[in-house]
Design a protein around this motif. Structure first.
Motif, PDB file in Angstrom:
ATOM      1  N   TYR A  56      13.533   1.198  -4.088  1.00  8.05           N
ATOM      2  CA  TYR A  56      12.877   1.254  -2.793  1.00  8.05           C
ATOM      3  C   TYR A  56      11.613   2.098  -2.842  1.00  8.05           C
ATOM      4  CZ  TYR A  56      17.043  -1.005  -1.021  1.00  8.05           C
ATOM      5  OH  TYR A  56      18.058  -1.906  -0.802  1.00  8.05           O
ATOM      6  N   LEU A  57      11.622   3.201  -3.591  1.00  4.89           N
ATOM      7  CA  LEU A  57      10.404   3.988  -3.747  1.00  4.89           C
ATOM      8  C   LEU A  57       9.343   3.192  -4.498  1.00  4.89           C
ATOM      9  CD1 LEU A  57      11.869   7.519  -4.627  1.00  4.89           C
ATOM     10  CD2 LEU A  57      10.851   6.775  -2.460  1.00  4.89           C
ATOM     11  N   GLN A  58       9.761   2.463  -5.527  1.00  2.00           N
ATOM     12  CA  GLN A  58       8.818   1.621  -6.252  1.00  2.00           C
ATOM     13  C   GLN A  58       8.233   0.545  -5.338  1.00  2.00           C
ATOM     14  OE1 GLN A  58      10.785  -0.018  -9.667  1.00  2.00           O
ATOM     15  NE2 GLN A  58      10.515   1.822 -10.899  1.00  2.00           N
ATOM     16  N   ALA A  59       9.092  -0.082  -4.530  1.00  3.74           N
ATOM     17  CA  ALA A  59       8.626  -1.151  -3.644  1.00  3.74           C
ATOM     18  C   ALA A  59       7.644  -0.619  -2.610  1.00  3.74           C
ATOM     19  CB  ALA A  59       9.822  -1.814  -2.953  1.00  3.74           C
ATOM     20  N   VAL A  60       7.935   0.546  -2.047  1.00  3.68           N
ATOM     21  CA  VAL A  60       7.019   1.148  -1.070  1.00  3.68           C
ATOM     22  C   VAL A  60       5.680   1.459  -1.716  1.00  3.68           C
ATOM     23  CG1 VAL A  60       6.604   3.195   0.347  1.00  3.68           C
ATOM     24  CG2 VAL A  60       8.816   2.041   0.444  1.00  3.68           C
ATOM     25  N   ALA A  61       5.733   2.034  -2.931  1.00  2.00           N
ATOM     26  CA  ALA A  61       4.494   2.362  -3.634  1.00  2.00           C
ATOM     27  C   ALA A  61       3.698   1.094  -3.954  1.00  2.00           C
ATOM     28  CB  ALA A  61       4.813   3.123  -4.923  1.00  2.00           C
ATOM     29  N   ALA A  62       4.378   0.064  -4.429  1.00  5.88           N
ATOM     30  CA  ALA A  62       3.693  -1.170  -4.811  1.00  5.88           C
ATOM     31  C   ALA A  62       3.090  -1.871  -3.601  1.00  5.88           C
ATOM     32  CB  ALA A  62       4.672  -2.095  -5.533  1.00  5.88           C
ATOM     33  N   LEU A  63       3.877  -1.974  -2.524  1.00  5.43           N
ATOM     34  CA  LEU A  63       3.370  -2.645  -1.335  1.00  5.43           C
ATOM     35  C   LEU A  63       2.275  -1.818  -0.666  1.00  5.43           C
ATOM     36  CD1 LEU A  63       6.744  -4.001   0.106  1.00  5.43           C
ATOM     37  CD2 LEU A  63       4.941  -5.292  -1.058  1.00  5.43           C
ATOM     38  N   GLY A  64       2.393  -0.491  -0.746  1.00  6.63           N
ATOM     39  CA  GLY A  64       1.328   0.362  -0.225  1.00  6.63           C
ATOM     40  C   GLY A  64       0.024   0.149  -0.987  1.00  6.63           C
ATOM     41  N   PHE A  65       0.125   0.042  -2.304  1.00  9.09           N
ATOM     42  CA  PHE A  65      -1.050  -0.256  -3.130  1.00  9.09           C
ATOM     43  C   PHE A  65      -1.687  -1.562  -2.680  1.00  9.09           C
ATOM     44  CE2 PHE A  65      -3.362  -2.011  -6.648  1.00  9.09           C
ATOM     45  CZ  PHE A  65      -3.836  -0.937  -7.392  1.00  9.09           C
ATOM     46  N   SER A  66      -0.855  -2.592  -2.495  1.00  9.29           N
ATOM     47  CA  SER A  66      -1.374  -3.898  -2.087  1.00  9.29           C
ATOM     48  C   SER A  66      -2.005  -3.846  -0.702  1.00  9.29           C
ATOM     49  CB  SER A  66      -0.244  -4.936  -2.113  1.00  9.29           C
ATOM     50  OG  SER A  66       0.248  -5.101  -3.416  1.00  9.29           O
ATOM     51  N   ALA A  67      -1.399  -3.082   0.217  1.00  9.76           N
ATOM     52  CA  ALA A  67      -1.932  -2.991   1.574  1.00  9.76           C
ATOM     53  C   ALA A  67      -3.300  -2.317   1.584  1.00  9.76           C
ATOM     54  CB  ALA A  67      -0.959  -2.227   2.462  1.00  9.76           C
ATOM     55  N   VAL A  68      -3.439  -1.247   0.797  1.00 10.30           N
ATOM     56  CA  VAL A  68      -4.732  -0.566   0.719  1.00 10.30           C
ATOM     57  C   VAL A  68      -5.777  -1.486   0.111  1.00 10.30           C
ATOM     58  CG1 VAL A  68      -5.982   1.340  -0.365  1.00 10.30           C
ATOM     59  CG2 VAL A  68      -3.725   1.740   0.636  1.00 10.30           C
ATOM     60  N   CYS A  69      -5.411  -2.170  -0.952  1.00  9.65           N
ATOM     61  CA  CYS A  69      -6.344  -3.104  -1.593  1.00  9.65           C
ATOM     62  C   CYS A  69      -6.764  -4.193  -0.621  1.00  9.65           C
ATOM     63  CB  CYS A  69      -5.691  -3.707  -2.829  1.00  9.65           C
ATOM     64  SG  CYS A  69      -6.805  -4.738  -3.813  1.00  9.65           S
ATOM     65  N   PHE A  70      -5.808  -4.716   0.130  1.00  6.85           N
ATOM     66  CA  PHE A  70      -6.110  -5.763   1.103  1.00  6.85           C
ATOM     67  C   PHE A  70      -7.054  -5.235   2.176  1.00  6.85           C
ATOM     68  CE2 PHE A  70      -5.213  -8.278   4.917  1.00  6.85           C
ATOM     69  CZ  PHE A  70      -5.307  -9.568   4.421  1.00  6.85           C
ATOM     70  N   GLY A  71      -6.808  -4.011   2.627  1.00 10.81           N
ATOM     71  CA  GLY A  71      -7.658  -3.446   3.670  1.00 10.81           C
ATOM     72  C   GLY A  71      -9.085  -3.200   3.216  1.00 10.81           C
ATOM     73  N   LEU A  72      -9.265  -2.876   1.945  1.00  7.38           N
ATOM     74  CA  LEU A  72     -10.599  -2.594   1.419  1.00  7.38           C
ATOM     75  C   LEU A  72     -11.305  -3.833   0.896  1.00  7.38           C
ATOM     76  CD1 LEU A  72      -9.834   0.707  -0.562  1.00  7.38           C
ATOM     77  CD2 LEU A  72     -10.916   0.492   1.690  1.00  7.38           C
ATOM     78  N   ASP A  73     -10.601  -4.940   0.790  1.00  5.57           N
ATOM     79  CA  ASP A  73     -11.156  -6.131   0.153  1.00  5.57           C
ATOM     80  C   ASP A  73     -12.063  -6.902   1.103  1.00  5.57           C
ATOM     81  OD1 ASP A  73     -11.539  -7.786  -1.995  1.00  5.57           O
ATOM     82  OD2 ASP A  73      -9.406  -8.122  -2.353  1.00  5.57           O
ATOM     83  N   THR A  74     -12.782  -7.846   0.524  1.00  5.84           N
ATOM     84  CA  THR A  74     -13.662  -8.705   1.318  1.00  5.84           C
ATOM     85  C   THR A  74     -12.839  -9.802   1.993  1.00  5.84           C
ATOM     86  OG1 THR A  74     -14.071 -10.220  -0.518  1.00  5.84           O
ATOM     87  CG2 THR A  74     -15.523  -8.302  -0.322  1.00  5.84           C
ATOM     88  N   PRO A  75     -13.324 -10.354   3.095  1.00  5.67           N
ATOM     89  CA  PRO A  75     -12.590 -11.458   3.749  1.00  5.67           C
ATOM     90  C   PRO A  75     -12.339 -12.637   2.822  1.00  5.67           C
ATOM     91  CG  PRO A  75     -14.263 -10.586   5.220  1.00  5.67           C
ATOM     92  CD  PRO A  75     -14.484  -9.917   3.898  1.00  5.67           C
ATOM     93  N   ALA A  76     -13.289 -12.948   1.957  1.00  4.20           N
ATOM     94  CA  ALA A  76     -13.103 -14.083   1.042  1.00  4.20           C
ATOM     95  C   ALA A  76     -11.964 -13.804   0.071  1.00  4.20           C
ATOM     96  CB  ALA A  76     -14.398 -14.354   0.283  1.00  4.20           C
TER      97      ALA A  76
END
Length: 309
Positions: A56-76
């Motif tokens: 669960y800690l790994q999943a939170v860390a991994a999904l958090g990484f993805s969420a930050v990347c998604f938030g900083l990424d371009t719309p395309a």
């Protein structure tokens, strides 16, 4: 590898050092390629959280990484998330099945098994040897609460999923102690070095994948892939090793129901687990003829059994 592990107390040390050095060399070489932009240290720090000690800690860390990347990424680039995530889930299941199959030398020709195992070991982050050794221990001691690296016992699935990593680590430590604690006076420091190098090799594989994939593909492709690998291993083992009313445990072939039929058809009979334990060399146990030989697991003798999905 199993025989080498049992004969050589330095085997996992050498394997881990080799993995660490190889990952470091690839990362260093990649940094010298002209035109390749450097990755901010913050991405490395975030990805390193995947070494946390439970699912669960790994999943939170991994999904958090993805969420930050998604938030900083371009719309395309954000439009790439759905197809990449679906591809990652599919590839993760295949990587899990492939390393499991390779650990039993079931691919032909036989030399392919080492290549498949090492590649999938990077994707699983454990490395091939560190997957193979506890997995073969699972086949020797199925459902033994001390020697099986992932016995479901009477746990709920969420509790089992959360405890898989600590149970695996404890089993590896116990296997190593059983082999060398009474035979080699160097055991105390060999054990400490081994316990340090295995997580370090795990971390280096995380950083290697981040460098090769870059943050976007790491977030959108590898994170779903990694979660799918762990979830498939956990679900197959949990659903096919069940407590028996007599007090022992039974190992099941799950063949019925749409879910099990599709998974067995696509992923080499992965839920036909009882047949796999009886004949682990089979590439696809779902295609095997019925086998009524009794098989001993922890607490009792198990005979042929199949359940509805």
């Amino acid at each position: 590898m199993w025989n080498r592990y049992r004969a050589d107390p330095f085997f996992l040390i050498r394997y881990s050092v080799g993995s660490i050095v190889l990952c470091a060399l690839i990362i260093r070489f990649h940094a010298t390629i002209p035109g390749v932009a450097a990755i901010h240290w913050g991405w490395f720090a975030a990805a390193a959280l995947l070494v946390l000690p439970n699912f669960y800690l790994q999943a939170v860390a991994a999904l958090g990484f993805s969420a930050v990347c998604f938030g900083l990424d371009t719309p395309a680039n954000r439009l790439l998330l759905p197809p990449l995530a679906v591809s990652g889930l599919f590839l993760g299941c295949y990587a899990a099945v492939a390393i499991h199959t390779a650990s039993h030398q079931a691919f032909r020709p036989r030399w392919v098994n080492r290549i498949v195992g090492e590649v999938c070991g990077v994707l699983l982050l454990t490395g091939y040897a560190t997957f193979l050794i506890p997995h073969l221990a699972h086949h020797r001691y199925p459902d033994d609460p001390l020697r099986d690296p992932h016995p479901p016992g009477h746990l709920s699935f969420p509790a089992y999923l959360n405890g898989m990593v600590p149970t695996l680590v404890a089993c590896m430590n116990r296997l190593y102690a059983d082999l060398w604690a009474g035979r080699d006076g160097r055991y105390p420091w060999l054990s400490r070095i081994t316990r340090t190098l295995i997580p370090l090799a795990f971390l280096m594989r995380v950083l290697l994948l981040l460098v090769l994939l870059r943050p976007m593909l790491f977030a959108y492709l590898f994170v779903p892939l990694y979660i799918a690998e762990l979830m498939l291993f956990a679900h197959v083992n949990y659903m096919t090793h069940r407590p028996d009313p007599a007090g022992g445990f039974m190992i099941l072939d799950l063949k019925d129901g749409i879910f099990h039929r599709v998974m067995n058809a696509v992923f080499l009979g992965t839920y036909c687990h009882r047949t796999h334990h009886l004949r682990p060399y089979l590439l696809n146990p779902s295609r095997a003829a019925p086998d009524d030989r009794p098989m001993r697991t922890y607490g009792q003798v198990i005979t042929s059994r199949s359940t509805n999905g």
